[in-house]
Structures are given as C-alpha cells and as structure tokens.
Scaffold this motif. Sequence first.
Motif, PDB file in Angstrom:
ATOM      1  N   CYS A 100       0.838  -1.201   0.000  1.00 14.19           N
ATOM      2  CA  CYS A 100       0.000   0.000   0.000  1.00 14.19           C
ATOM      3  C   CYS A 100       0.876   1.256   0.000  1.00 14.19           C
ATOM      4  CB  CYS A 100      -0.895  -0.024   1.244  1.00 14.19           C
ATOM      5  SG  CYS A 100      -1.923   1.444   1.403  1.00 14.19           S
ATOM      6  N   TRP A 134      -4.893  -2.181   6.645  1.00 11.42           N
ATOM      7  CA  TRP A 134      -4.494  -1.316   7.765  1.00 11.42           C
ATOM      8  C   TRP A 134      -5.418  -0.118   7.944  1.00 11.42           C
ATOM      9  CZ3 TRP A 134       1.629  -1.047   7.632  1.00 11.42           C
ATOM     10  CH2 TRP A 134       2.127  -2.297   8.010  1.00 11.42           C
ATOM     11  N   HIS A 135      -5.610   0.677   6.897  1.00 18.22           N
ATOM     12  CA  HIS A 135      -6.444   1.881   7.060  1.00 18.22           C
ATOM     13  C   HIS A 135      -7.437   2.037   5.920  1.00 18.22           C
ATOM     14  CE1 HIS A 135      -2.305   2.727   8.683  1.00 18.22           C
ATOM     15  NE2 HIS A 135      -3.032   2.632   9.772  1.00 18.22           N
ATOM     16  N   HIS A 136      -7.754   0.900   5.261  1.00 22.32           N
ATOM     17  CA  HIS A 136      -8.884   0.823   4.325  1.00 22.32           C
ATOM     18  C   HIS A 136      -8.743   1.652   3.039  1.00 22.32           C
ATOM     19  CE1 HIS A 136     -11.832  -0.854   7.575  1.00 22.32           C
ATOM     20  NE2 HIS A 136     -10.622  -1.336   7.711  1.00 22.32           N
ATOM     21  N   ALA A 137      -7.535   1.952   2.612  1.00 23.07           N
ATOM     22  CA  ALA A 137      -7.385   2.540   1.270  1.00 23.07           C
ATOM     23  C   ALA A 137      -7.880   1.525   0.251  1.00 23.07           C
ATOM     24  CB  ALA A 137      -5.921   2.870   0.996  1.00 23.07           C
ATOM     25  N   HIS A 166       0.119   4.068   1.180  1.00 27.12           N
ATOM     26  CA  HIS A 166      -0.073   4.927   2.356  1.00 27.12           C
ATOM     27  C   HIS A 166       1.075   4.660   3.323  1.00 27.12           C
ATOM     28  CE1 HIS A 166      -2.326   5.830   6.308  1.00 27.12           C
ATOM     29  NE2 HIS A 166      -1.897   6.975   5.801  1.00 27.12           N
ATOM     30  N   TYR A 167       0.985   3.618   4.151  1.00 24.62           N
ATOM     31  CA  TYR A 167       2.087   3.323   5.073  1.00 24.62           C
ATOM     32  C   TYR A 167       2.702   1.953   4.813  1.00 24.62           C
ATOM     33  CZ  TYR A 167       0.739   7.105   8.409  1.00 24.62           C
ATOM     34  OH  TYR A 167       0.463   8.299   9.038  1.00 24.62           O
ATOM     35  N   GLY A 168       2.487   1.408   3.613  1.00 26.84           N
ATOM     36  CA  GLY A 168       3.121   0.123   3.306  1.00 26.84           C
ATOM     37  C   GLY A 168       2.345  -1.094   3.753  1.00 26.84           C
ATOM     38  N   GLY A 169       1.044  -0.977   3.945  1.00 25.29           N
ATOM     39  CA  GLY A 169       0.227  -2.128   4.360  1.00 25.29           C
ATOM     40  C   GLY A 169       0.274  -3.242   3.315  1.00 25.29           C
ATOM     41  N   PRO A 210      -6.892   6.591   2.636  1.00 21.38           N
ATOM     42  CA  PRO A 210      -5.768   7.501   2.788  1.00 21.38           C
ATOM     43  C   PRO A 210      -4.630   7.337   1.784  1.00 21.38           C
ATOM     44  CG  PRO A 210      -5.592   5.773   4.422  1.00 21.38           C
ATOM     45  CD  PRO A 210      -6.908   5.561   3.713  1.00 21.38           C
ATOM     46  N   CYS A 254      -6.940  -2.085   1.517  1.00 25.06           N
ATOM     47  CA  CYS A 254      -5.799  -2.314   2.405  1.00 25.06           C
ATOM     48  C   CYS A 254      -6.294  -2.665   3.815  1.00 25.06           C
ATOM     49  CB  CYS A 254      -4.934  -1.053   2.449  1.00 25.06           C
ATOM     50  SG  CYS A 254      -3.545  -1.210   3.572  1.00 25.06           S
TER      51      CYS A 254
HETATM   52  S1  FES Z   1      -1.170   1.345   4.999  1.00 30.75           S
HETATM   53 FE1  FES Z   1      -2.735   0.988   3.559  1.00 30.75          FE
HETATM   54  S2  FES Z   1      -4.253   2.373   4.103  1.00 30.75           S
HETATM   55 FE2  FES Z   1      -2.684   2.786   5.491  1.00 30.75          FE
END
Ligand code: FES
Length: 513
Positions: free
Chosen positions: A53, A74-77, A55-58, A90, A72
Amino acid sequence: MAAEQSSPTGPDLEAGISIDDLADGQKVLGHVGQEAVLLARRGTEIFAIGATCTHYGGPLAEGLLIDDTVRCPWHHACFSLRTGEALHAPALSPVARWRVEQRDGRIFVRERQEAKEPRSKAAHAGTSPEKIVIVGGGAAGFAAAERLRREQYQGRIVMLSNDDAPPVDRPNLSKDYLAGNAPEDWVPLRPDSFYRDSGIELELNANVTGIDVRSHEVVLADARRVPYDRLLLATGAEPVRLSIPGADLPHVRTLRSLADCRAIIERAKTARRAVVLGASFIGLEVAASLRAREIEVHVVAPEKRPMERILGAQMGDFVRALHEEHGVIFHLEDMATAIDGKSVTLKSGSTLAADLVVAGIGVRPRLELAEKAGLAIDRGVVVGHYLETSVPGIYAAGDIARWPDLHTGERIRVEHWVVAERQGQVAALSMLGSREPFAAVPFFWSQHYDVPINYVGHAEKWDDLTIDGDIASRNCVLSYKRNGRVLAVASIYRDIESLQAEIMMEREAAAVV
Ligand code: FES
Ligand SMILES: Cc1cc2nc3c(=O)[nH]c(=O)nc-3n(C[C@H](O)[C@H](O)[C@H](O)COP(=O)(O)OP(=O)(O)OC[C@H]3O[C@@H](n4cnc5c(N)ncnc54)[C@H](O)[C@@H]3O)c2cc1C
C-alpha cells in the motif's frame, strides 16, 4: 508504521504459476524480481499490481478483494486492480501494475505497464470553473487539490493555508514522528516540488479572515482579495485551550500542527516528567510517544475510563491497562486547576511534578469564516450530499462539515483523517459538476504502542455491545448496535472483519441513495 523492506515472498510470477492455484475471487502474493506483486483473479480476468500500500506500506495481499478493487487491511485505502489507482484515501498514490499472460494453463506476469492515462479531460468539459480556491492546507484541502489535478482539471487551484508548513501527515504528529521513530521527511504529504509541478498555487501563512459571498472573493488578513469561481472551506479544527492559571507558560503545549509537534519534541529532549491532560485519542497517543522517549508520563482526565464514550467500558479498561503496562500513571476523575513552572495542581489536591504539559482536551471546528459569511451552521458547517454548503458554489469538507450520513441517516460531523481526505476528494468532483454523493462510511484508526485500534461506522449511542474474541489478547471485534442494527465496529488485529463491516455498511448506505 511503514512496512519493513524484506526479501520477496511467494512464487516467482515471471516463472508463472498454475491457473489452478488461483481460484476465482482469490489472490496470491508473489514477486517479480525484488518487487512484491499481488495477483488477483476475477472470473476470467487476472490482474497483477504492486502488493504494498502506498499509504504506510500495508500488505494488500492481506486485504479484501471487492469487485475489481482491493482494500488495504491497515487503514482501508482502496486500489483499482485494473489501473493501480488509489481510488479511496488515505492512499493517494497508485501502485504499479503489470501485464498478465495466460498460456497452457499457467499465468505469467510480464512487463511492468505505464501508469494508466489519467481520466479524460472531456469528463468535465463545459462545467469546469476557471478558478477554485481552497481555504485550508490540511487533509481535506490537500486531497481536494490532488484530486482536481488527477481529474485533469485545467483551471487555477489556489490553496490558502494559515499554517507555515505545507500539508502534513497529521496523524503521524502524535505517533511515530513524536515518538522519534520516524524521520521528518515522512511528515509532508508531498514534497514542495509537487505543488509547483502540479500547478497548485499553495500560499502558506495566508490567513483568510472573510468571504465576500456576493463578489465571490475571499479576504485575507493583509486585506488582499482573492476571487473564486468555486470555494472549498477546509479549515479543520483547533485544540481547545486551557483556561486555568499557568496555561500560557512555555512548557504547556497543545498539538495540531507540525510547529506544535516540533515544540513538544524540543521540550521532550530535556523533560523528565510530563503531564498529559486528557485521556482521549490525541492525549493517549502523545502519552505513548513520550513513553517511547523514556519520559515519566502522568495522564489526568475527568472521566472514569479513557475513551469509554466512544469505544465503551471494556475497550476503555483495556486501553488503560495497556498504557499502565508501559508505565503511564493515570489520575482519572480528576482535573488540573493550576500549572506553575514545575508542577500541575489537581482538583483532588495532589500536585504532580511536570517540566512538560500537553493538553489534549478536545478540539473545536474552525467555523468563524462560515459563520461570518452567513452559511448555515449546526455545530458544524451544514452541507448536503455533494458537500455544498447553503451558499451555492461554496463547499465544505473535513472536521468542519456536518453532512447527511447515508448509513446512520443522521447528520454527523467527525474528526477523522480518512473522512476529511475522502470528503476533500468528493468535494473536488462536486466542484467540477459531478453528482456523486459523499457515501463513504466513517473510518478512523488510533495507534497505542504496537496496538492499532480500527473503527468503522459511527455510533454516538448504542444499546448493545457485543464482543467477538478477546480484547486483552488483542484479537477482537466489538459491534456497537442500536435497535439490533450494527452502527459501528471497533477491532484489534481483525482487519478482514473490519473491512467486511465497512463493505456491509456501504451496501446498506447505497440502498438508501
Ligand atoms: S497502509 Fe494501507 S491504508 Fe494505510
Ligand atoms: C496529532 C493528531 C493526530 C491525529 N491522528 C489521527 C488518527 O490517527 N486517525 C484519524 O482518523 N484522525 C486523526 N487525527 C484527526 C485528523 O488529523 C483530522 O480529522 C484531519 O486533519 C481533519 O482534516 P481537515 O482538512 O478538516 O483539517 P486540518 O487537517 O486541520 O487542516 C485545516 C487547515 O486549515 C488551515 N486554516 C484554518 N483556518 C484558516 C484560515 N482562516 N485561513 C487559512 N487557513 C486556515 C489550517 O492551517 C490547516 O492547514 C489527528 C489529529 C491530530 C492533531
């Protein structure tokens, strides 16, 4: 938070896998060279996109496939399997994609493909305003500007922010960056060159003091007037300030901006004992980050349990125990009455030594501009499904907006990063003439040490709370229900269920559009 770089796992997808190893609706994690690649099958179609991902690498391979997208964990991107585009914040940047070939019952991943051509300019032809002004350089304002350019909007975008820093990853300011675990280059949402290269006229230290609704101009503190064809208000929220003796002392801080965070870090370098006022998300994330810096931390708050109002008593007790395990000392059902250079006096009569005090006692939406301009206000700026305010041509998004939530059927206002970004994106489309309602289900996350709490939906009140799994073992799904209907779900390390709850709520909401 970013995933560690590690050697690629799973099959070598250039060498191919048997089609029998990828059932319809399934995904496989493999690699092409050193790059992790997600292979996904939808009927006869097979897609290959980057598995990490943006965003933060999920790990997208642990996420959920929905139609031709993957979410994703982790934070639903949400990413398109066809194009790699980041469809929902995100994440804002695409993942790579590869050409896939099927031959002799095997699937091979071939060459990497160029990013898909941006959307057609024709999509907005005839409706495009010449100039869009965005007041606010935070989550909603940034996401709107980025989306406008992604949509091939050719007109001027002026972003006015009274901050002295370009848009930052605000959630990081109470987590890894404050804890000293993230370098400062993680903090900006984009490098300075992005604004120049994208033709986004970002003006910092630009304080907007008024809106002239009749002449379609915003007025700045230095009396300049900036005309607009469409205006997006994304002024966010500001921390509630303490009003007790000593609140203005230099070691008493609040946290909203990068400058606030830097000031706390500077103090934290020499501080030995900190008092955090407030036991909600920001206060407790600050407590965790200061513990990571080996500072003694006392948390003072009037409630009986941290976060009980939002997450319930059981999760509140867990969060308290988790922080106590890490050495935080709580002073609940108490409050600060005065601060001096060395200590904080509590209502109970105790005195706590403190060379750093951080107040996380809530935020207030910044509504002054909207109020003065005569926009409809109801504990927030009232917007409709397309995020337009009561004045045509003026839109609002993020922490200031109270919108008709399709899932609960109520008008709500929240202070969540992902909601602000997604509203910014929908407001961008609305300003270009699209009629896509804001239908996202609210989502937030909060991180305490190594424990992430994810929350999807919105439950201001509930009459039933069911717990699946065990909170203490950090493996649980909590469902907040009213009249038998699930309004919200909180979870720890149960990401698929959190994503499934989001999908279920989205489908319920779609049924009422
Ligand atoms: S790491 Fe994927 S949405 Fe945050
Ligand atoms: C430390 C911290 C950690 C957080 N962590 C999380 C988290 O983990 N998860 C989560 O879901 N949410 C989190 N949040 C909340 C989240 O950051 C907010 O919901 C989100 O930033 C709201 O976006 P926004 O665009 O509405 O406002 P903001 O991001 O606050 O942006 C508002 C912008 O408007 C500018 N502005 C205001 N008034 C004016 C004016 N008059 N003229 C010009 N510019 C103006 C400000 O300078 C700022 O640039 C956190 C917040 C903080 C402070």
